[in-house]
Design an enzyme around this catalytic site. Structure first.
Site, PDB file in Angstrom:
ATOM      1  N   GLU A 153       0.835  -1.204   0.000  1.00 42.86           N
ATOM      2  CA  GLU A 153       0.000   0.000   0.000  1.00 42.86           C
ATOM      3  C   GLU A 153       0.869   1.252   0.000  1.00 42.86           C
ATOM      4  OE1 GLU A 153      -3.946  -0.518   2.399  1.00 42.86           O
ATOM      5  OE2 GLU A 153      -2.281  -1.299   3.620  1.00 42.86           O
ATOM      6  N   TYR A 177     -13.059  27.604   0.465  1.00 42.25           N
ATOM      7  CA  TYR A 177     -13.150  26.146   0.331  1.00 42.25           C
ATOM      8  C   TYR A 177     -12.266  25.605  -0.783  1.00 42.25           C
ATOM      9  CZ  TYR A 177     -16.890  27.441  -2.976  1.00 42.25           C
ATOM     10  OH  TYR A 177     -17.632  28.009  -3.984  1.00 42.25           O
ATOM     11  N   VAL A 182      -5.636   5.032   8.564  1.00 46.75           N
ATOM     12  CA  VAL A 182      -6.592   6.015   8.046  1.00 46.75           C
ATOM     13  C   VAL A 182      -6.979   6.982   9.173  1.00 46.75           C
ATOM     14  CG1 VAL A 182      -8.870   6.310   7.006  1.00 46.75           C
ATOM     15  CG2 VAL A 182      -7.424   4.412   6.295  1.00 46.75           C
ATOM     16  N   GLU A 183      -7.015   6.484  10.393  1.00 49.79           N
ATOM     17  CA  GLU A 183      -7.331   7.339  11.544  1.00 49.79           C
ATOM     18  C   GLU A 183      -6.322   8.479  11.677  1.00 49.79           C
ATOM     19  OE1 GLU A 183      -8.988   3.231  12.529  1.00 49.79           O
ATOM     20  OE2 GLU A 183      -7.257   4.039  11.445  1.00 49.79           O
ATOM     21  N   LYS A 191     -11.570   4.699   1.918  1.00 46.42           N
ATOM     22  CA  LYS A 191     -10.484   3.886   1.353  1.00 46.42           C
ATOM     23  C   LYS A 191     -11.133   2.746   0.555  1.00 46.42           C
ATOM     24  CE  LYS A 191      -6.173   1.643   2.712  1.00 46.42           C
ATOM     25  NZ  LYS A 191      -5.300   1.264   3.844  1.00 46.42           N
TER      26      LYS A 191
END
Length: 120
Positions: free
Chosen positions: A22, A54, A73-74, A99
């Site tokens: 990954e 934005y 991912v956290e 993901k």
């Protein structure tokens, strides 16, 4: 009550993940960001400098996804929330990291982590 500015489906390739492949090859990530901000000053002035830009926020979020890899991912979600809260006009941020190409051995549509962080 504060107003919300939302960015949905920001898409970038990142090298985040626990597994070595990954981090080597990378994969697609999508990010949703929702921030609380008082937009009354911008509504009165009709001036971008009185609100959260934005477009600039989107570019910075994508830069994080494409940048320094993390294993979880956290961790990526937390870094995005921290980036949002750097702007003193933002009172809180909700971040969802998708993901969709996660290395899971069963059929699935998506994997997401959603966090909410507020200014303390």
């Amino acid at each position: 009550m504060l107003d919300r500015i939302e960015l949905r489906g920001l898409t970038a390739t990142g090298r985040h993940g626990w597994l070595p492949h990954e981090r080597e090859t990378g994969q697609l990530f999508r990010v949703d960001v929702s921030v609380s901000v008082d937009t009354r000053a911008a509504a009165r002035s009709d001036d971008l400098t009185d609100t959260v830009d934005y477009g600039s926020l989107a570019e910075r979020v994508v830069g994080l996804v494409e940048g320094e890899p993390v294993r979880l991912v956290e961790t990526l979600a937390q870094r995005i929330a921290d980036l949002c809260l750097e702007d003193p006009r933002i009172e809180d941020a909700e971040v969802t990291v998708h993901k969709p190409e996660a290395p899971i051995s069963v059929p699935f549509d998506d994997v997401t982590v959603t966090i909410r962080r507020a200014r303390t």
